[in-house]
Design a protein around this motif. Sequence first.
Motif, PDB file in Angstrom:
ATOM      1  N   SER A  50      10.432-107.398   0.396  1.00 12.82           N
ATOM      2  CA  SER A  50      11.302-106.941   1.480  1.00 12.82           C
ATOM      3  C   SER A  50      11.375-108.031   2.546  1.00 12.82           C
ATOM      4  CB  SER A  50      10.747-105.661   2.094  1.00 12.82           C
ATOM      5  OG  SER A  50       9.546-105.930   2.813  1.00 12.82           O
ATOM      6  N   THR A  51      12.319-107.906   3.437  1.00 13.82           N
ATOM      7  CA  THR A  51      12.440-108.860   4.545  1.00 13.82           C
ATOM      8  C   THR A  51      11.168-108.852   5.389  1.00 13.82           C
ATOM      9  OG1 THR A  51      14.833-108.580   4.587  1.00 13.82           O
ATOM     10  CG2 THR A  51      13.815-109.474   6.577  1.00 13.82           C
ATOM     11  N   ALA A  52      10.602-107.681   5.611  1.00 16.69           N
ATOM     12  CA  ALA A  52       9.367-107.582   6.402  1.00 16.69           C
ATOM     13  C   ALA A  52       8.210-108.284   5.691  1.00 16.69           C
ATOM     14  CB  ALA A  52       9.026-106.121   6.664  1.00 16.69           C
ATOM     15  N   GLU A  53       8.119-108.137   4.386  1.00 20.71           N
ATOM     16  CA  GLU A  53       7.061-108.814   3.636  1.00 20.71           C
ATOM     17  C   GLU A  53       7.250-110.329   3.661  1.00 20.71           C
ATOM     18  OE1 GLU A  53       5.750-105.643   0.192  1.00 20.71           O
ATOM     19  OE2 GLU A  53       7.729-106.599   0.029  1.00 20.71           O
ATOM     20  N   LEU A  54       8.484-110.776   3.509  1.00 19.70           N
ATOM     21  CA  LEU A  54       8.761-112.213   3.583  1.00 19.70           C
ATOM     22  C   LEU A  54       8.414-112.760   4.964  1.00 19.70           C
ATOM     23  CD1 LEU A  54      12.127-112.461   1.622  1.00 19.70           C
ATOM     24  CD2 LEU A  54       9.868-113.241   0.862  1.00 19.70           C
ATOM     25  N   ALA A  55       8.714-111.982   5.994  1.00 12.98           N
ATOM     26  CA  ALA A  55       8.381-112.406   7.357  1.00 12.98           C
ATOM     27  C   ALA A  55       6.871-112.509   7.538  1.00 12.98           C
ATOM     28  CB  ALA A  55       8.988-111.439   8.372  1.00 12.98           C
ATOM     29  N   ALA A  56       6.133-111.582   6.972  1.00  9.80           N
ATOM     30  CA  ALA A  56       4.669-111.638   7.060  1.00  9.80           C
ATOM     31  C   ALA A  56       4.130-112.847   6.299  1.00  9.80           C
ATOM     32  CB  ALA A  56       4.060-110.341   6.521  1.00  9.80           C
ATOM     33  N   ILE A  57       4.630-113.071   5.100  1.00  6.24           N
ATOM     34  CA  ILE A  57       4.207-114.232   4.311  1.00  6.24           C
ATOM     35  C   ILE A  57       4.496-115.517   5.090  1.00  6.24           C
ATOM     36  CG2 ILE A  57       4.712-115.581   2.224  1.00  6.24           C
ATOM     37  CD1 ILE A  57       5.244-112.790   0.846  1.00  6.24           C
ATOM     38  N   ALA A  58       5.682-115.612   5.646  1.00  3.91           N
ATOM     39  CA  ALA A  58       6.071-116.799   6.413  1.00  3.91           C
ATOM     40  C   ALA A  58       5.179-116.985   7.638  1.00  3.91           C
ATOM     41  CB  ALA A  58       7.535-116.694   6.826  1.00  3.91           C
ATOM     42  N   THR A  59       4.858-115.908   8.293  1.00  5.78           N
ATOM     43  CA  THR A  59       3.991-115.986   9.469  1.00  5.78           C
ATOM     44  C   THR A  59       2.619-116.522   9.093  1.00  5.78           C
ATOM     45  OG1 THR A  59       5.151-114.186  10.563  1.00  5.78           O
ATOM     46  CG2 THR A  59       2.905-114.646  11.319  1.00  5.78           C
ATOM     47  N   PHE A  60       2.070-116.031   7.987  1.00  8.99           N
ATOM     48  CA  PHE A  60       0.759-116.518   7.556  1.00  8.99           C
ATOM     49  C   PHE A  60       0.814-117.988   7.140  1.00  8.99           C
ATOM     50  CE2 PHE A  60      -0.263-111.894   6.619  1.00  8.99           C
ATOM     51  CZ  PHE A  60      -1.021-111.736   7.772  1.00  8.99           C
ATOM     52  N   LEU A  61       1.898-118.405   6.498  1.00  5.79           N
ATOM     53  CA  LEU A  61       2.036-119.818   6.156  1.00  5.79           C
ATOM     54  C   LEU A  61       2.140-120.675   7.416  1.00  5.79           C
ATOM     55  CD1 LEU A  61       4.469-119.579   3.114  1.00  5.79           C
ATOM     56  CD2 LEU A  61       2.065-120.301   3.051  1.00  5.79           C
ATOM     57  N   HIS A  62       2.864-120.174   8.397  1.00  8.55           N
ATOM     58  CA  HIS A  62       2.965-120.875   9.684  1.00  8.55           C
ATOM     59  C   HIS A  62       1.592-120.960  10.345  1.00  8.55           C
ATOM     60  CE1 HIS A  62       3.679-121.080  14.071  1.00  8.55           C
ATOM     61  NE2 HIS A  62       4.576-121.980  13.702  1.00  8.55           N
ATOM     62  N   ASN A  63       0.850-119.841  10.346  1.00  5.95           N
ATOM     63  CA  ASN A  63      -0.504-119.842  10.917  1.00  5.95           C
ATOM     64  C   ASN A  63      -1.404-120.852  10.215  1.00  5.95           C
ATOM     65  OD1 ASN A  63      -0.768-116.220  11.449  1.00  5.95           O
ATOM     66  ND2 ASN A  63       0.275-117.760  12.664  1.00  5.95           N
ATOM     67  N   PHE A  64      -1.287-120.919   8.894  1.00  3.29           N
ATOM     68  CA  PHE A  64      -2.072-121.861   8.101  1.00  3.29           C
ATOM     69  C   PHE A  64      -1.825-123.290   8.585  1.00  3.29           C
ATOM     70  CE2 PHE A  64      -1.709-124.781   4.408  1.00  3.29           C
ATOM     71  CZ  PHE A  64      -3.050-124.886   4.077  1.00  3.29           C
ATOM     72  N   TYR A  65      -0.564-123.675   8.660  1.00  2.05           N
ATOM     73  CA  TYR A  65      -0.268-125.045   9.070  1.00  2.05           C
ATOM     74  C   TYR A  65      -0.632-125.273  10.539  1.00  2.05           C
ATOM     75  CZ  TYR A  65       1.674-129.567   9.734  1.00  2.05           C
ATOM     76  OH  TYR A  65       1.790-130.892  10.038  1.00  2.05           O
ATOM     77  N   ASN A  66      -0.420-124.295  11.368  1.00  2.66           N
ATOM     78  CA  ASN A  66      -0.774-124.415  12.781  1.00  2.66           C
ATOM     79  C   ASN A  66      -2.272-124.678  12.949  1.00  2.66           C
ATOM     80  OD1 ASN A  66       0.113-124.177  15.612  1.00  2.66           O
ATOM     81  ND2 ASN A  66      -1.305-122.442  15.622  1.00  2.66           N
ATOM     82  N   GLY A  67      -3.082-124.006  12.156  1.00  5.98           N
ATOM     83  CA  GLY A  67      -4.527-124.240  12.202  1.00  5.98           C
ATOM     84  C   GLY A  67      -4.877-125.671  11.827  1.00  5.98           C
ATOM     85  N   ILE A  68      -4.203-126.199  10.824  1.00 16.21           N
ATOM     86  CA  ILE A  68      -4.430-127.593  10.419  1.00 16.21           C
ATOM     87  C   ILE A  68      -4.045-128.538  11.559  1.00 16.21           C
ATOM     88  CG2 ILE A  68      -3.658-129.416   8.846  1.00 16.21           C
ATOM     89  CD1 ILE A  68      -3.451-127.154   6.703  1.00 16.21           C
ATOM     90  N   GLU A  69      -2.915-128.274  12.189  1.00 16.55           N
ATOM     91  CA  GLU A  69      -2.519-129.111  13.326  1.00 16.55           C
ATOM     92  C   GLU A  69      -3.551-129.031  14.447  1.00 16.55           C
ATOM     93  OE1 GLU A  69       1.417-128.284  14.806  1.00 16.55           O
ATOM     94  OE2 GLU A  69       2.301-129.703  13.379  1.00 16.55           O
ATOM     95  N   ASN A  70      -4.087-127.840  14.706  1.00 15.40           N
ATOM     96  CA  ASN A  70      -5.109-127.694  15.748  1.00 15.40           C
ATOM     97  C   ASN A  70      -6.315-128.590  15.468  1.00 15.40           C
ATOM     98  OD1 ASN A  70      -3.549-125.779  17.068  1.00 15.40           O
ATOM     99  ND2 ASN A  70      -4.673-124.039  16.241  1.00 15.40           N
ATOM    100  N   ILE A  71      -6.716-128.636  14.214  1.00 14.67           N
ATOM    101  CA  ILE A  71      -7.863-129.464  13.831  1.00 14.67           C
ATOM    102  C   ILE A  71      -7.545-130.945  14.031  1.00 14.67           C
ATOM    103  CG2 ILE A  71      -9.228-130.222  11.831  1.00 14.67           C
ATOM    104  CD1 ILE A  71      -9.039-127.206  10.910  1.00 14.67           C
ATOM    105  N   ILE A  72      -6.390-131.361  13.575  1.00 16.80           N
ATOM    106  CA  ILE A  72      -6.010-132.773  13.730  1.00 16.80           C
ATOM    107  C   ILE A  72      -5.936-133.140  15.211  1.00 16.80           C
ATOM    108  CG2 ILE A  72      -4.166-134.461  13.356  1.00 16.80           C
ATOM    109  CD1 ILE A  72      -3.577-132.956  10.679  1.00 16.80           C
TER     110      ILE A  72
END
Length: 146
Positions: free
Chosen positions: A36-58
């Motif tokens: 669903s659109t809501a599930e895709l939005a959740a998946i996208a949010t978690f992928l964004h969080n994943f990359y954001n965490g990597i940027e925080n570390i760098i």
Amino acid sequence: MTKQQLKNYCDAEFENIEAVLTELKKILHTETSNYSTAELAAIATFLHNFYNGIENIIKRVFVFKKMDQKDTPTWHKDMLKKALDIEIISNDLYGILSNYLSFRHFFVHSYSLSLRWEELNPLTDNVERTFDKIKASVYEYIDQLN
């Protein structure tokens, strides 16, 4: 900041990323790709969080090394390139993370209604391997610091 404080920060950030990946796994269906659109939005949010965490570390490694990070329209891309240049990450990891960076840009500047599973799927398939690679790479880099 001491080397141990940097390591402690990375430990905490990696724990947060692991929690994000745990939540991501809960959403992913192995039996279907019909989200669903809501599930895709959740998946996208978690992928964004994943990359954001990597940027925080760098960014924190840059702070430790007293390296300036200029606030420009391309600072995300510049930071990733600088992480490659100072060998926090390898060429291979740079290529992989560039895909997550491109997705981050898309996510921030688009509507959730624009999300398509076909575009998210390669990122979700590779996220755990990428996490393992970045974690090993960052800790190896920190271990070499004086």
